[in-house]
Design a protein around this motif. Structure first.
Motif, mmCIF file in Angstrom:
data_model
loop_
_atom_site.group_PDB
_atom_site.id
_atom_site.type_symbol
_atom_site.label_atom_id
_atom_site.label_comp_id
_atom_site.label_asym_id
_atom_site.label_seq_id
_atom_site.Cartn_x
_atom_site.Cartn_y
_atom_site.Cartn_z
ATOM 1 N N ALA A 145 2.670 4.069 -5.158
ATOM 2 C CA ALA A 145 1.947 4.601 -4.132
ATOM 3 C C ALA A 145 2.144 4.042 -2.625
ATOM 4 C CB ALA A 145 0.546 4.275 -4.727
ATOM 5 N N LEU A 146 2.392 2.675 -2.674
ATOM 6 C CA LEU A 146 2.517 1.920 -1.373
ATOM 7 C C LEU A 146 3.922 2.493 -0.758
ATOM 8 C CD1 LEU A 146 1.912 -1.723 -2.490
ATOM 9 C CD2 LEU A 146 0.685 -0.300 -0.626
ATOM 10 N N ALA A 147 4.891 2.810 -1.480
ATOM 11 C CA ALA A 147 6.300 3.562 -0.948
ATOM 12 C C ALA A 147 5.673 4.795 -0.363
ATOM 13 C CB ALA A 147 7.207 3.760 -1.780
ATOM 14 N N GLN A 148 4.970 5.685 -1.179
ATOM 15 C CA GLN A 148 4.496 7.229 -0.512
ATOM 16 C C GLN A 148 3.861 6.748 0.667
ATOM 17 O OE1 GLN A 148 5.704 9.765 -1.730
ATOM 18 N NE2 GLN A 148 4.701 11.164 -0.736
ATOM 19 N N ALA A 149 2.775 5.753 0.518
ATOM 20 C CA ALA A 149 1.769 5.539 1.830
ATOM 21 C C ALA A 149 2.915 5.338 3.032
ATOM 22 C CB ALA A 149 0.881 4.574 1.423
ATOM 23 N N THR A 150 3.678 4.476 2.912
ATOM 24 C CA THR A 150 4.701 3.906 3.867
ATOM 25 C C THR A 150 5.450 5.256 4.569
ATOM 26 O OG1 THR A 150 5.080 1.807 2.911
ATOM 27 C CG2 THR A 150 6.723 2.583 4.353
ATOM 28 N N ASP A 151 5.757 6.132 3.590
ATOM 29 C CA ASP A 151 6.384 7.329 3.861
ATOM 30 C C ASP A 151 5.615 8.292 4.829
ATOM 31 O OD1 ASP A 151 8.885 6.821 3.252
ATOM 32 O OD2 ASP A 151 8.566 7.614 1.319
ATOM 33 N N CYS A 152 4.153 8.343 4.324
ATOM 34 C CA CYS A 152 3.193 9.197 4.742
ATOM 35 C C CYS A 152 2.745 8.649 6.420
ATOM 36 C CB CYS A 152 1.911 9.372 4.143
ATOM 37 S SG CYS A 152 2.250 10.289 2.721
ATOM 38 N N LEU A 153 2.992 7.516 6.514
ATOM 39 C CA LEU A 153 2.583 6.723 7.760
ATOM 40 C C LEU A 153 3.569 6.677 8.763
ATOM 41 C CD1 LEU A 153 0.127 3.971 6.564
ATOM 42 C CD2 LEU A 153 -0.624 6.150 7.689
ATOM 43 N N ALA A 154 4.924 6.889 8.154
ATOM 44 C CA ALA A 154 6.072 6.804 8.738
ATOM 45 C C ALA A 154 6.177 5.326 9.465
ATOM 46 C CB ALA A 154 6.307 7.830 9.902
ATOM 47 N N ILE A 155 6.020 4.343 8.602
ATOM 48 C CA ILE A 155 6.270 2.948 9.216
ATOM 49 C C ILE A 155 7.290 2.220 8.534
ATOM 50 C CG2 ILE A 155 3.949 2.925 10.007
ATOM 51 C CD1 ILE A 155 3.092 1.564 7.261
ATOM 52 N N ILE A 171 14.342 4.585 -6.855
ATOM 53 C CA ILE A 171 13.773 4.996 -8.288
ATOM 54 C C ILE A 171 13.018 6.213 -8.273
ATOM 55 C CG2 ILE A 171 12.405 4.134 -10.135
ATOM 56 C CD1 ILE A 171 13.343 1.136 -9.686
ATOM 57 N N CYS A 172 12.355 6.206 -7.274
ATOM 58 C CA CYS A 172 11.256 7.277 -7.168
ATOM 59 C C CYS A 172 11.162 7.772 -5.830
ATOM 60 C CB CYS A 172 9.745 6.774 -7.439
ATOM 61 S SG CYS A 172 8.524 7.995 -7.290
ATOM 62 N N PRO A 173 11.871 8.931 -5.483
ATOM 63 C CA PRO A 173 12.216 9.372 -4.118
ATOM 64 C C PRO A 173 10.885 9.756 -3.650
ATOM 65 C CG PRO A 173 13.866 10.366 -5.494
ATOM 66 C CD PRO A 173 12.937 9.684 -6.634
ATOM 67 N N LYS A 174 10.831 9.953 -2.427
ATOM 68 C CA LYS A 174 9.528 10.777 -1.594
ATOM 69 C C LYS A 174 9.339 11.918 -2.260
ATOM 70 C CE LYS A 174 7.770 11.899 2.609
ATOM 71 N NZ LYS A 174 8.136 12.065 4.234
ATOM 72 N N PHE A 175 7.994 12.107 -2.709
ATOM 73 C CA PHE A 175 7.820 13.564 -3.345
ATOM 74 C C PHE A 175 6.622 14.090 -2.274
ATOM 75 C CE2 PHE A 175 5.204 9.692 -4.909
ATOM 76 C CZ PHE A 175 4.288 10.402 -4.730
ATOM 77 N N VAL A 176 6.671 15.403 -2.252
ATOM 78 C CA VAL A 176 5.644 16.500 -1.570
ATOM 79 C C VAL A 176 4.790 17.079 -2.418
ATOM 80 C CG1 VAL A 176 5.056 18.198 0.074
ATOM 81 C CG2 VAL A 176 7.226 16.582 0.566
ATOM 82 N N GLU A 177 5.249 17.683 -3.731
ATOM 83 C CA GLU A 177 4.634 18.504 -4.613
ATOM 84 C C GLU A 177 4.325 17.436 -5.667
ATOM 85 O OE1 GLU A 177 3.841 21.578 -4.373
ATOM 86 O OE2 GLU A 177 4.777 21.496 -2.467
ATOM 87 N N ASP A 178 3.046 17.770 -6.425
ATOM 88 C CA ASP A 178 2.588 16.967 -7.441
ATOM 89 C C ASP A 178 3.418 17.107 -8.800
ATOM 90 O OD1 ASP A 178 0.874 15.401 -8.939
ATOM 91 O OD2 ASP A 178 -0.559 16.826 -9.413
ATOM 92 N N ILE A 192 12.733 -3.981 -1.091
ATOM 93 C CA ILE A 192 11.809 -3.678 -2.086
ATOM 94 C C ILE A 192 11.362 -2.113 -1.913
ATOM 95 C CG2 ILE A 192 9.526 -4.054 -3.486
ATOM 96 C CD1 ILE A 192 9.626 -6.903 -2.465
ATOM 97 N N TYR A 193 10.997 -1.772 -1.022
ATOM 98 C CA TYR A 193 10.850 -0.403 -0.440
ATOM 99 C C TYR A 193 12.044 0.519 -0.865
ATOM 100 C CZ TYR A 193 10.428 3.932 2.040
ATOM 101 O OH TYR A 193 10.436 5.197 2.492
ATOM 102 N N ASN A 194 13.057 0.184 -0.495
ATOM 103 C CA ASN A 194 14.442 0.871 -0.812
ATOM 104 C C ASN A 194 14.855 0.857 -2.223
ATOM 105 O OD1 ASN A 194 14.943 1.299 2.061
ATOM 106 N ND2 ASN A 194 16.130 -0.518 2.241
ATOM 107 N N LYS A 195 14.418 -0.029 -3.069
ATOM 108 C CA LYS A 195 14.696 -0.130 -4.473
ATOM 109 C C LYS A 195 13.751 0.928 -5.278
ATOM 110 C CE LYS A 195 16.577 -1.462 -8.434
ATOM 111 N NZ LYS A 195 17.781 -0.527 -8.543
ATOM 112 N N VAL A 196 12.276 0.812 -4.689
ATOM 113 C CA VAL A 196 11.427 1.876 -5.276
ATOM 114 C C VAL A 196 11.788 3.318 -5.005
ATOM 115 C CG1 VAL A 196 9.046 2.391 -5.317
ATOM 116 C CG2 VAL A 196 9.411 -0.120 -5.352
ATOM 117 N N ARG A 197 12.156 3.506 -3.808
ATOM 118 C CA ARG A 197 12.683 4.984 -3.357
ATOM 119 C C ARG A 197 13.917 5.321 -4.017
ATOM 120 N NH1 ARG A 197 8.797 7.084 -3.264
ATOM 121 N NH2 ARG A 197 7.586 7.296 -1.263
#
Length: 115
Positions: free
Chosen positions: A64-74, A92-99, A85-90
């Motif tokens: 969720a934090l990685a997704q929020a980081t992307d949504c806020l473009a920070i 594992i779980c790339p940014k997503f748009v669809e559920d 850490i963000y890069n490692k999480v990404r």
């Protein structure tokens, strides 16, 4: 992320139940001498389950934090350690748009956290 939030909430609630003191289940024995000692193993097993649950909740939070980081473009504003850490999480779980179901990503982030 709403389904993940439900999972994290129910898992946290389960931990609250598992954290109930085990001595309330004590069965007197040996003339009420050492009746709580027998609860040590049970308590350790419950603690192990709470720790496993905590990994699941933390994995959901990290996604969720990685997704929020992307949504806020920070992303560029993150500190170097946080960015790693963000890069490692990404990874594992790339940014997503669809559920989408996240069970595999959650399991993989849990494995990352356990390293």
């Amino acid at each position: 992320m709403q389904a993940c939030q439900f999972t994290a909430t129910s898992t946290t609630a389960e931990c609250q139940t598992l954290a109930m003191p085990n001595y309330v289940h004590s069965i007197p024995n040996n003339n009420d001498n050492q009746d709580i000692v027998s609860m040590g193993t049970n308590t350790a097993l419950l603690c192990k389950e709470v720790i496993e649950n905590a990994y699941q909740v933390m994995a959901i939070q990290m996604i969720a934090l990685a997704q929020a980081t992307d949504c806020l473009a920070i992303t560029d504003d993150l500190a170097p350690a946080t960015r790693a850490i963000y890069n490692k999480v990404r990874d594992i779980c790339p940014k997503f748009v669809e559920d989408t179901p996240f069970y595999e990503e959650i399991a993989n982030v849990i494995e990352y956290l356990k390293k």
